[in-house]
Design a protein around this motif. Structure first.
Motif, PDB file in Angstrom:
ATOM      1  N   SER A  77      12.507  -6.004 -62.217  1.00 42.08           N
ATOM      2  CA  SER A  77      12.814  -4.599 -62.556  1.00 42.08           C
ATOM      3  C   SER A  77      11.847  -3.718 -62.440  1.00 42.08           C
ATOM      4  O   SER A  77      10.884  -3.906 -62.962  1.00 42.08           O
ATOM      5  N   PRO A  78      12.475  -2.540 -61.882  1.00 49.06           N
ATOM      6  CA  PRO A  78      11.200  -1.189 -62.058  1.00 49.06           C
ATOM      7  C   PRO A  78      10.903  -1.041 -63.383  1.00 49.06           C
ATOM      8  O   PRO A  78       9.731  -0.272 -63.901  1.00 49.06           O
ATOM      9  N   GLY A  83      17.831  -8.266 -58.900  1.00 51.21           N
ATOM     10  CA  GLY A  83      19.116  -7.117 -59.006  1.00 51.21           C
ATOM     11  C   GLY A  83      19.063  -6.395 -57.587  1.00 51.21           C
ATOM     12  O   GLY A  83      18.596  -6.490 -56.647  1.00 51.21           O
ATOM     13  N   HIS A  84      20.247  -5.711 -58.028  1.00 48.64           N
ATOM     14  CA  HIS A  84      20.773  -4.832 -56.877  1.00 48.64           C
ATOM     15  C   HIS A  84      21.652  -3.595 -57.278  1.00 48.64           C
ATOM     16  O   HIS A  84      21.693  -3.483 -58.639  1.00 48.64           O
ATOM     17  N   GLY A 132      21.309  -2.059 -60.776  1.00 48.32           N
ATOM     18  CA  GLY A 132      20.718  -2.939 -61.768  1.00 48.32           C
ATOM     19  C   GLY A 132      21.474  -3.957 -62.369  1.00 48.32           C
ATOM     20  O   GLY A 132      22.579  -3.939 -61.918  1.00 48.32           O
ATOM     21  N   LEU A 176      13.120   0.276 -55.675  1.00 47.70           N
ATOM     22  CA  LEU A 176      13.358  -0.263 -54.492  1.00 47.70           C
ATOM     23  C   LEU A 176      15.064  -0.573 -54.517  1.00 47.70           C
ATOM     24  O   LEU A 176      15.647  -0.412 -55.430  1.00 47.70           O
ATOM     25  N   THR A 177      15.463  -0.705 -53.383  1.00 48.90           N
ATOM     26  CA  THR A 177      17.010  -1.032 -53.360  1.00 48.90           C
ATOM     27  C   THR A 177      17.314  -2.523 -54.017  1.00 48.90           C
ATOM     28  O   THR A 177      18.497  -2.236 -54.698  1.00 48.90           O
ATOM     29  N   GLY A 178      16.490  -3.418 -53.937  1.00 44.34           N
ATOM     30  CA  GLY A 178      16.790  -4.777 -54.570  1.00 44.34           C
ATOM     31  C   GLY A 178      15.523  -5.574 -55.066  1.00 44.34           C
ATOM     32  O   GLY A 178      14.566  -4.958 -54.654  1.00 44.34           O
ATOM     33  N   PRO A 210      10.351  -7.375 -54.098  1.00 40.75           N
ATOM     34  CA  PRO A 210       9.419  -7.433 -55.362  1.00 40.75           C
ATOM     35  C   PRO A 210       9.443  -9.017 -55.636  1.00 40.75           C
ATOM     36  O   PRO A 210       7.995  -9.352 -55.882  1.00 40.75           O
TER      37      PRO A 210
HETATM   38  N1  SAM Z   1      18.816   1.840 -61.827  1.00 43.54           N
HETATM   39  C1  SAM Z   1      17.691   1.047 -61.868  1.00 43.54           C
HETATM   40  C2  SAM Z   1      16.573   1.753 -62.746  1.00 43.54           C
HETATM   41  O1  SAM Z   1      16.804   2.893 -62.624  1.00 43.54           O
HETATM   42  O2  SAM Z   1      15.709   1.192 -63.325  1.00 43.54           O
HETATM   43  C3  SAM Z   1      16.988   0.583 -60.541  1.00 43.54           C
HETATM   44  C4  SAM Z   1      17.837  -0.379 -59.902  1.00 43.54           C
HETATM   45  S1  SAM Z   1      17.372  -0.626 -58.220  1.00 43.54           S
HETATM   46  C5  SAM Z   1      17.755   0.313 -57.049  1.00 43.54           C
HETATM   47  C6  SAM Z   1      18.073  -2.362 -57.916  1.00 43.54           C
HETATM   48  C7  SAM Z   1      17.176  -3.491 -58.265  1.00 43.54           C
HETATM   49  O3  SAM Z   1      15.932  -3.513 -57.480  1.00 43.54           O
HETATM   50  C8  SAM Z   1      16.617  -3.751 -59.598  1.00 43.54           C
HETATM   51  O4  SAM Z   1      17.495  -4.349 -60.582  1.00 43.54           O
HETATM   52  C9  SAM Z   1      15.578  -4.602 -59.357  1.00 43.54           C
HETATM   53  O5  SAM Z   1      15.670  -6.058 -59.274  1.00 43.54           O
HETATM   54  C10 SAM Z   1      15.095  -4.228 -57.910  1.00 43.54           C
HETATM   55  N2  SAM Z   1      13.839  -3.280 -57.978  1.00 43.54           N
HETATM   56  C11 SAM Z   1      13.630  -2.066 -57.761  1.00 43.54           C
HETATM   57  N3  SAM Z   1      12.733  -1.279 -57.702  1.00 43.54           N
HETATM   58  C12 SAM Z   1      12.011  -2.439 -58.236  1.00 43.54           C
HETATM   59  C13 SAM Z   1      10.461  -2.658 -58.919  1.00 43.54           C
HETATM   60  N4  SAM Z   1       9.550  -1.260 -58.538  1.00 43.54           N
HETATM   61  N5  SAM Z   1       9.935  -3.764 -59.217  1.00 43.54           N
HETATM   62  C14 SAM Z   1      10.765  -4.713 -59.347  1.00 43.54           C
HETATM   63  N6  SAM Z   1      12.053  -4.653 -59.182  1.00 43.54           N
HETATM   64  C15 SAM Z   1      12.553  -3.833 -58.513  1.00 43.54           C
END
Ligand code: SAM
Length: 240
Positions: A103-104, A128-129, A132, A153-155, A159
């Motif tokens: 997760s970001p 995740g995708h 989230g 990132l998209t998913g 990571p």
């Molecule tokens: N809406 C979320 C937010 O603003 O925190 C971001 C969701 S992101 C588009 C989709 C998924 O990508 C996340 O659930 C996570 O699993 C993964 N992800 C995206 N960026 C990441 C990062 N910097 N580090 C780890 N996982 C990341």
């Protein structure tokens, strides 16, 4: 170490897990990695893993049901005894397993965290995708959230691969020469000194004389000085 990965894109992992150090670590029996397609844990015939967010808003959110089911299935495979049912009332009781949600918003991955995780016997990674995952996954299922940096990132697949690469090379016996870890960047809070190899002169660019001197004590001192200089220039935050 065993790593179980829950993802909607298991194929993304194949090229990375099938090459280089990770491939060799698997062949040496240092790690076992298993992939689980989240869609296999859904209850509907369309294998839907997402839904609209409560309260409105854009995008879709990953539903908790298949994620909880996938984790429970993995725990059932890896633990002898009863199936731990994960809910708000009864959290699983598995000290050896760490469930990580990519997760970001998580703890930022660094060498210290990679070292800590490399000591674990069993990791379950949840990718995740979309917008989230449902908050209850974070609250009641995951032990920790891990971010690979302050960008979105998209998913969680990339990571997860970054995390696996960072920690697999720290598992004793994975790298051919374990000394190569001792002087790497971030050890002793320093960046690594400059490295050169043959030829000593390339297009009029030369290797520092010190490295050709054969005096290992002096070379060591030079390297330490260069590492400090480089860290001060590029990452002074590491020295504070
Ligand atoms: N809406 C979320 C937010 O603003 O925190 C971001 C969701 S992101 C588009 C989709 C998924 O990508 C996340 O659930 C996570 O699993 C993964 N992800 C995206 N960026 C990441 C990062 N910097 N580090 C780890 N996982 C990341």
């Amino acid at each position: 170490m065993r790593i179980d990965i829950i993802t909607i894109f298991p194929k993304m992992f194949e090229p990375v897990l099938g090459e280089s150090i990770i491939k060799r670590a698997k062949e040496k029996g240092k790690i076992e990695i298993y992939l689980y397609n989240l869609r296999d844990y859904t209850l509907d015939k369309h294998h839907k893993v997402d839904d609209r967010p409560y309260g409105g808003g854009s995008g879709m959110v990953m539903t908790p049901q298949p994620i909880f089911k996938a984790v429970e299935d993995i725990l059932h495979r890896t633990l002898a005894g009863t199936i731990p049912f994960c809910s708000a009332q009864g959290r699983r009781n598995t000290k050896k397993t760490k469930i990580l949600l990519l997760s970001p918003q998580g703890k930022k991955l660094d060498q210290k965290l990679a070292k800590k995780l490399a000591k674990k016997k069993h990791l379950i990674l949840i990718c995740g995708h979309y917008e989230g995952v449902d908050e209850r996954v974070r609250q009641f299922l995951a032990d920790e959230e891990i971010s690979i940096g302050d960008y979105v990132l998209t998913g969680g697949e990339l990571p997860a691969m970054v995390l696996i690469d960072a920690l697999v090379r720290l598992i004793p016996g994975v790298l051919g020469d374990k000394k190569s870890l001792n002087f790497e960047s971030f050890e002793s809070n320093l960046l690594e000194y400059p490295q050169y190899t043959r030829p000593a002169k390339f297009r009029n660019m030369v290797v520092p004389n010190m490295l050709l001197s054969g005096d290992h004590k002096k070379i060591e001192a030079w390297r330490e000085k260069e590492a400090i200089k480089r860290t001060k220039e590029r990452r002074p935050d590491l020295l504070t």
